[in-house]
Design an enzyme around this catalytic site. Structure first.
Site, PDB file in Angstrom:
ATOM      1  N   LYS A   1      -8.390  -0.627   6.341  1.00 25.49           N
ATOM      2  CA  LYS A   1      -8.675  -1.198   5.010  1.00 25.49           C
ATOM      3  C   LYS A   1      -7.713  -2.340   4.687  1.00 25.49           C
ATOM      4  CE  LYS A   1      -8.645   3.056   3.770  1.00 25.49           C
ATOM      5  NZ  LYS A   1      -8.816   4.458   3.534  1.00 25.49           N
TER       6      LYS A   1
ATOM      7  N   SER B   1      -6.995   4.688   9.684  1.00 20.75           N
ATOM      8  CA  SER B   1      -7.804   4.698   8.464  1.00 20.75           C
ATOM      9  C   SER B   1      -7.187   3.758   7.413  1.00 20.75           C
ATOM     10  CB  SER B   1      -7.876   6.139   7.935  1.00 20.75           C
ATOM     11  OG  SER B   1      -8.336   6.170   6.619  1.00 20.75           O
TER      12      SER B   1
ATOM     13  N   ASP C   1     -14.693   3.586   8.190  1.00 18.06           N
ATOM     14  CA  ASP C   1     -13.618   4.500   7.777  1.00 18.06           C
ATOM     15  C   ASP C   1     -14.126   5.458   6.710  1.00 18.06           C
ATOM     16  OD1 ASP C   1     -10.846   5.476   7.281  1.00 18.06           O
ATOM     17  OD2 ASP C   1     -11.242   4.548   5.350  1.00 18.06           O
TER      18      ASP C   1
ATOM     19  N   ARG D   1     -13.905  13.846   8.418  1.00 14.67           N
ATOM     20  CA  ARG D   1     -12.582  14.444   8.670  1.00 14.67           C
ATOM     21  C   ARG D   1     -12.231  15.441   7.579  1.00 14.67           C
ATOM     22  NH1 ARG D   1      -8.837   9.606   8.484  1.00 14.67           N
ATOM     23  NH2 ARG D   1      -7.191  11.152   8.691  1.00 14.67           N
TER      24      ARG D   1
ATOM     25  N   HIS E   1       0.837  -1.196   0.000  1.00 15.61           N
ATOM     26  CA  HIS E   1       0.000   0.000   0.000  1.00 15.61           C
ATOM     27  C   HIS E   1       0.871   1.246   0.000  1.00 15.61           C
ATOM     28  CE1 HIS E   1      -3.486   2.515   0.846  1.00 15.61           C
ATOM     29  NE2 HIS E   1      -2.688   3.189   1.648  1.00 15.61           N
TER      30      HIS E   1
HETATM   31  N1  URA Z   1      -5.423   7.650   3.165  1.00 16.36           N
HETATM   32  C1  URA Z   1      -6.399   7.037   3.863  1.00 16.36           C
HETATM   33  O1  URA Z   1      -6.921   6.005   3.440  1.00 16.36           O
HETATM   34  N2  URA Z   1      -6.779   7.581   5.039  1.00 16.36           N
HETATM   35  C2  URA Z   1      -6.240   8.705   5.551  1.00 16.36           C
HETATM   36  O2  URA Z   1      -6.630   9.134   6.628  1.00 16.36           O
HETATM   37  C3  URA Z   1      -5.236   9.339   4.804  1.00 16.36           C
HETATM   38  C4  URA Z   1      -4.825   8.780   3.611  1.00 16.36           C
END
Ligand code: URA
Length: 433
Positions: free
Chosen positions: A187, A183, A161, A168, A82
């Site tokens: 995932k 966050s 999220d 946010r 990622h």
């Molecule tokens: N990418 C994400 O998936 N979440 C964040 O909070 C910042 C970048």
């Protein structure tokens, strides 16, 4: 339990329990906790931080708010990678086939681009016919068959999220390390791989503007992953200038194809081989980093990685002939040369702004609903440390809508800083954790 008390406790700096965090995440996701209370809570987290325990509880609660993939039908140790997002970051297109060519299963979910950073799914859709929405059955079968499948994130992956991130975004609470780490990791944990390799970007084109901040974020994510039982490591890489030379979907796919054929830019290849080596190491395919790096290089040199990429495009319904003959890809109707206005050294780039210029040209989405222009983009012709004369080409702008070219040219010229005194070119890989 009352949300008022949780907000008040966080404001006072008290550590919240697992139950309290599950109550907050569950209540907000199902709608019983309103936006105004969640906003107050998120702001308290931004100001007071979270302990490691709280961050792990938050991550797990968000990961378990939707589907959690069970990758057990896939044989072997499944690896995922990622990136926290950058400009010109096409490493997944290079790293995934390298690792799969070495018979390590890569089962990856990817996102679309939003904001100034691109998304792998959009890039892959440059291949006519390429399908990114796979059933779980097809996804598992393909990884078992060719060691590589890549699909778009399912709608029900960490829905908590998704809802929290949207809040946010409009309440100035994005830039908090525990919130970003939880966050991203929610995932990744829901996506089910055994090994997670994180590419944390640092610099003017990244979320984290300094190496120090990026290392802090990387450490926090690695801790969450390992505490959740996944083998997790991170590589901190430079984003003080675009990675490689291409920005934009088709332009980046073509650059990735050149890289897989052994003609990649130095920074791009160093980042890609480092990530590949960490994935091979995490999966137990090699015993040390240097062996992994050399093996990754040899997969490119032998042509095995390129052949794996072609096989992967074919397996997901894409027209493989485009990979073998990249000149078949559509080209933008207009190409404008941007020329240096003075002589000197390239000392800095405002990389996020360069990403924004690419958006202006049609790359990526300004809103979720925007249609992206696959052939639009920017070819950067210089790197930090290079010397240019007045009139030298520093970039080529590609667009199908000529009306934005003049503005794009002015903004790009402002984003590439030319000064009299040279500055050393930045390191590509800043840290491995
Ligand atoms: N990418 C994400 O998936 N979440 C964040 O909070 C910042 C970048």
């Amino acid at each position: 339990m009352r949300m008022y008390d949780c907000i008040s406790a966080k404001k006072a700096g008290r550590e919240l329990s697992k139950k309290e965090i599950e109550y907050i995440v569950g209540g907000f996701t199902e709608g019983s906790i309103p936006d105004y209370q969640m906003s107050a809570f998120l702001m308290a987290v931004c100001l007071k931080g979270m302990t490691e325990k709280e961050t792990l509880f938050l991550t797990m609660a968000m990961a378990e708010s939707g589907d959690v993939l069970d990758l057990s039908p896939i044989e072997g140790k499944k690896v995922d990678k990622h990136s926290t997002g950058g400009v010109g970051d096409k490493t997944t297109l290079i790293v995934a086939p390298i690792v799969a060519a070495l018979k390590v299963p890569v089962a990856k979910m990817s996102g679309r681009g939003l904001g100034h950073t691109g998304g792998t799914i959009d890039k892959l859709e440059s291949f006519p016919g390429f399908v990114t929405e796979l059933s779980e059955k097809k996804f598992y079968a393909q990884v078992n068959q060719i060691h590589l499948a890549l699909m778009a994130q399912t709608a029900n992956l960490a829905p908590a999220d998704k809802k929290i991130y949207a809040l946010r975004d409009v309440t100035a609470t994005v830039d908090s390390i525990p919130l970003i780490a939880s966050s991203i990791m929610s995932k990744k944990l829901a996506a089910g791989a055994d090994v997670i390799v994180l590419d944390v970007k640092a610099g003017s084109g990244a979320f984290m503007k300094t190496e120090e901040e990026a290392v802090l974020l990387a450490k926090e994510m690695v801790k969450i992953g390992n505490d959740a039982g996944k083998k997790t490591c991170a590589v901190v890489t430079d984003m003080s200038q675009p990675l490689g030379y291409a920005i934009g979907n088709i332009l980046e796919v073509k650059e990735a194809i050149r890289a897989l054929r052994g003609e990649g830019a130095k920074d791009l290849m160093e980042a890609s081989y480092t990530l590949a080596a960490q994935m091979l190491l995490g999966a137990g395919r090699v015993v040390d980093f240097n062996e992994g790096y050399a093996l990754a290089e040899s997969a490119v040199k032998s042509g095995a990685a390129f052949e794996k990429f072609c096989e992967f495009v074919r397996a997901q319904g894409g027209d493989e002939s485009y990979a073998r003959n990249p000149e078949k890809f559509a080209r933008a109707a207009f190409v404008r040369e941007v020329k240096a206005e003075k002589k000197g050294y390239i000392t800095r780039m405002q990389t996020e702004e360069i990403g924004m210029v690419s958006l202006l040209l049609g790359v990526g989405r300004e809103t979720k609903e925007s249609v992206i222009d696959l052939s639009a983009g920017i070819q950067i012709c210089v790197k930090i440390g290079d010397y240019v004369k007045a009139g030298d080409t520093i970039a080529l702008l590609h667009a199908n809508d000529n009306t934005k070219m003049a503005e794009a040219e002015i903004r790009l010229l402002d984003a590439v800083i030319i000064e009299e005194n040279a500055k050393k070119s930045p390191k590509h890989v800043l840290a491995i954790l």
